[in-house]
Write an enzyme that holds these catalytic residues in place. Structure first.
Site, PDB file in Angstrom:
ATOM      1  N   HIS A  20      40.720  45.796  44.597  1.00  9.92           N
ATOM      2  CA  HIS A  20      39.963  45.281  43.454  1.00  9.92           C
ATOM      3  C   HIS A  20      38.576  44.832  43.889  1.00  9.92           C
ATOM      4  CE1 HIS A  20      43.123  45.034  40.220  1.00  9.92           C
ATOM      5  NE2 HIS A  20      43.876  45.252  41.287  1.00  9.92           N
ATOM      6  N   ASP A  25      41.854  40.794  47.193  1.00 11.68           N
ATOM      7  CA  ASP A  25      42.045  40.734  45.742  1.00 11.68           C
ATOM      8  C   ASP A  25      41.798  39.322  45.216  1.00 11.68           C
ATOM      9  OD1 ASP A  25      42.359  43.433  45.527  1.00 11.68           O
ATOM     10  OD2 ASP A  25      44.452  43.388  44.863  1.00 11.68           O
ATOM     11  N   ARG A  49      35.512  53.482  38.366  1.00  8.85           N
ATOM     12  CA  ARG A  49      36.841  53.212  37.809  1.00  8.85           C
ATOM     13  C   ARG A  49      36.967  51.731  37.432  1.00  8.85           C
ATOM     14  NH1 ARG A  49      41.289  53.948  41.295  1.00  8.85           N
ATOM     15  NH2 ARG A  49      42.613  54.664  39.598  1.00  8.85           N
TER      16      ARG A  49
END
Length: 308
Positions: free
Chosen positions: A80, A46, A131
């Site tokens: 992410h 991340d 997404r």
């Protein structure tokens, strides 16, 4: 007897370059230049989203092997980063002749609410890329108590750090090739055969498994490791990178084998025996970025006043 090699496991950075730079200086001060320059540095994933400086964070990470050639650097993918990699098209193709579309079906009931990306190239995109680059229709993230930044992943600041508007397919051209290579090369899991850990019973020699969220309970560890090492992109949602309660604990079959399992992801600091969760930041500007140093189990943060 030689001193055990230091291992630094660095939690989620989420686009905060100054926090990362301050943490790095504090680690060097805490460990000392000699041991630091030969340390194993494991970033738990991340690197992007939420904070404003994703591009600079990735530049910093890419520069480390040249600046610190005697260190060993491990760059794990977070959920992410997986979304970012999927959006710019650098995930490995799914096996068996299947396209990424197959993975959309399981979650298509969420498409409208999450506003999945439908711009150029979406037809060949992994679910998490759609997404990540989408435009979520609700504004407030009740779970975090914050407003969404563009998508369910809060990806708008990442787009902006590369000079393009959130949700624009122009990001694919704006991300330089060396950043795409970094995203393509991220690991989904990393193992160290022997690390030293200070415990109440003295120094223990342990195996270490580093994975962004954790290993799933109730599934054979060997099978999980195999799929994660292979980066099996047939899976639309990789639980080891994005799970919550189901990856919180050390799987039972590892509890008797002196295995450290270290993760970030969960938005908190949690030390329970050899289960280490290092993510004090959670992508919030007000929270520190933290790391744990082995064997001492010392927590070091960007806000610590260690640099002389």
């Amino acid at each position: 007897m030689s001193r055990p090699r230091r291992v630094c496991c660095i939690g989620d950075v989420h686009g905060y370059i100054s926090k990362l730079q301050n943490l790095w200086k504090n680690l060097e001060t805490h460990i000392g230049p000699s041991d630091f320059n030969s340390a194993i540095i494991i970033f738990l994933g991340d690197y992007c989203d939420r904070g404003p400086n994703t591009r600079e964070v990735i530049d910093f990470l890419i520069s480390l092997p040249t600046k610190y050639p005697k260190q060993k650097h491990v760059f794990l993918s977070g959920n992410h980063d997986l979304g970012f990699a999927a959006f710019v098209g650098v995930l490995p193709e799914p096996g068996g002749g299947l396209g990424f579309k197959e993975g959309w079906k399981q979650y298509e009931q969420n498409e409208e609410r999450e506003g999945w990306f439908k711009g150029d190239g979406y037809e060949k995109m992994h679910l998490q890329g759609r997404r990540w680059g989408g435009k979520i229709t609700v504004k407030f993230n009740a779970a975090k108590g914050t407003e969404y930044k563009g998508s369910i992943y809060d990806a708008a600041p990442t787009f902006e750090s590369y000079g393009v508007a959130h949700g624009s397919a122009d990001l694919v051209k704006a991300v330089p090739d060396h950043h795409k290579k970094f995203l393509a090369d991220m690991l989904w899991i990393h193992e160290e055969d022997e690390v030293c850990v200070e415990t109440n019973d003295g120094i223990k020699h342990c195996k270490l498994i580093a994975v962004h969220a954790g290993l799933e309970r109730g599934k054979k560890v060997g099978e999980q490791l195999e799929l994660l090492k292979a980066k099996d992109t047939r899976v639309p949602k990789v639980e080891a990178l994005s799970g919550r309660k189901n990856v919180w604990d050390i799987p039972e079959e590892l509890t008797e084998k002196l295995t450290v399992v270290v993760s970030g992801h969960h938005g908190k600091l949690h030390i329970d025996g050899l289960r280490l969760i290092i993510d004090e930041n959670g992508g919030l500007e007000s929270n520190p970025v933290a790391a744990i140093v082995l064997p001492s189990m010392k927590i070091v943060r960007d806000i610590d006043n260690l640099v002389k």
